[in-house]
Design an enzyme around this catalytic site. Structure first.
Site, PDB file in Angstrom:
ATOM      1  N   ASP A  49       0.833  -1.197   0.040  1.00  0.00           N
ATOM      2  CA  ASP A  49       0.049  -0.047  -0.018  1.00  0.00           C
ATOM      3  C   ASP A  49       0.837   1.098  -0.137  1.00  0.00           C
ATOM      4  OD1 ASP A  49      -2.542   1.728   0.244  1.00  0.00           O
ATOM      5  OD2 ASP A  49      -1.925   1.649   2.520  1.00  0.00           O
ATOM      6  N   HIS A  50       0.354   2.295  -0.821  1.00  0.00           N
ATOM      7  CA  HIS A  50       1.426   3.535  -0.748  1.00  0.00           C
ATOM      8  C   HIS A  50       2.348   3.604  -1.048  1.00  0.00           C
ATOM      9  CE1 HIS A  50      -1.635   6.932  -0.497  1.00  0.00           C
ATOM     10  NE2 HIS A  50      -2.505   6.294   0.055  1.00  0.00           N
ATOM     11  N   ASN A  73      -9.964   0.675   1.819  1.00  0.00           N
ATOM     12  CA  ASN A  73      -9.005   0.761   2.797  1.00  0.00           C
ATOM     13  C   ASN A  73      -9.344   1.278   4.219  1.00  0.00           C
ATOM     14  OD1 ASN A  73      -7.786   0.296   0.344  1.00  0.00           O
ATOM     15  ND2 ASN A  73      -6.107   1.556   0.409  1.00  0.00           N
ATOM     16  N   THR A 131      -6.578   3.175  10.430  1.00  0.00           N
ATOM     17  CA  THR A 131      -6.733   3.872  11.647  1.00  0.00           C
ATOM     18  C   THR A 131      -7.603   3.453  12.761  1.00  0.00           C
ATOM     19  OG1 THR A 131      -5.791   6.000  10.714  1.00  0.00           O
ATOM     20  CG2 THR A 131      -6.847   6.420  12.750  1.00  0.00           C
TER      21      THR A 131
END
Length: 274
Positions: free
Chosen positions: A80-81, A224, A227
């Site tokens: 991811d990212h 996604n 948090t």
């Protein structure tokens, strides 16, 4: 069970696909446990920040792959990212079947060129590629609440890069600890009609359940969440330690965190598929 293809999970799932970020092994096993409770597929995501935390990709990636292969439901492992192409190439070499490549720090034309190159390289190796249109700046880039993806720009970006999925800005923001994000549901529906690849919603931790459910109905596919799970994990550990100040065995309070994450994953997957 063999490692699942994220492309198959996304294309075959009638509702939204839950993609949850892993920080440590407890997250990975909890996410899978939560998915197994509903017999639903799930995606384990490893972010570039997670790699920095562990000091390297290989240990956490191999752990997630092992958890995925032992699961009773289809599980895909996703990078991811990632802003570093070398990290993308390492992930593919380790066996991850999908990546998100983020070249948004580059000027627009350079972004398109770099993303197209990575997508082509990954496709040669059978790897699914997600990208994000526009400025992606950690916690307040394209997914700042006021940012919006323009449908015609999204169509052009997908055509020029060849990516398999596109993260779009529709009102979410990364790292939200409260569920009060306001989504542009009309824009989601418009994007779904015009963009030829699955849409990805980043920053979903800040979206209320009913709005998240409606976002999936309007066309969001890969959801996604990071948090919110970290908040659940930390809260459970904090409560456990507060009630037993003598505990020194980390397995006891980490289990409390793991169980809390599993419950949240089960709940959220029910929202996404309900």
């Amino acid at each position: 069970m063999p490692l699942a293809s994220i492309g198959d999970i996304v294309s075959q799932s009638p509702g939204g696909v839950g993609a949850f970020n892993v920080i440590q092994l407890e997250h990975a096993t909890a996410i899978v446990t939560g998915a197994e409770a509903l017999a639903l597929p799930v995606v384990l995501q490893i972010s570039e920040n997670c790699v920095r935390y562990h000091g390297a990709l290989e240990p956490i990636a191999l752990a997630c792959l092992a958890v995925a292969r032992r699961a009773d439901v289809p599980v895909a492992v996703h990078l991811d990212h990632a802003t570093d192409r070398a990290l993308v190439e390492e992930a593919v070499g380790l066996g991850l079947g999908s990546v998100m490549y983020d070249a948004s720090a580059l000027p627009d034309e350079a972004n398109v060129a770099a993303t197209a190159e990575v997508a082509a390289w990954c496709h040669e190796r059978g790897v699914w590629v997600e990208a994000e249109l526009g400025e992606v700046g950690g916690k307040d880039g394209v997914h700042a609440p006021g940012a919006r993806t323009k449908p015609h720009e999204a169509v052009d970006y997908v055509a020029r890069t060849g990516v398999d999925a596109l993260a779009v800005a529709v009102g979410t923001s990364h790292a939200m600890t409260t569920k009060d994000a306001v989504l542009d549901l009309e824009l989601i529906a418009e994007l779904r009609k015009t963009v030829p690849v699955p849409l990805v919603l980043h920053g979903s931790s800040g979206v209320p359940d009913d709005v998240l459910r409606e976002a999936v109905r309007q066309g969001m596919k890969k959801i996604n969440i990071a948090t919110h799970l970290n908040k659940a994990f930390t809260g459970a550990v904090r409560d456990y330690l507060a009630h037993d100040e003598r505990v020194v065995d980390s397995r006891k309070y980490l289990k409390a965190g793991r169980d809390a994450v599993a419950r949240e994953v089960t709940h959220l997957l029910g929202v996404l598929t309900g």
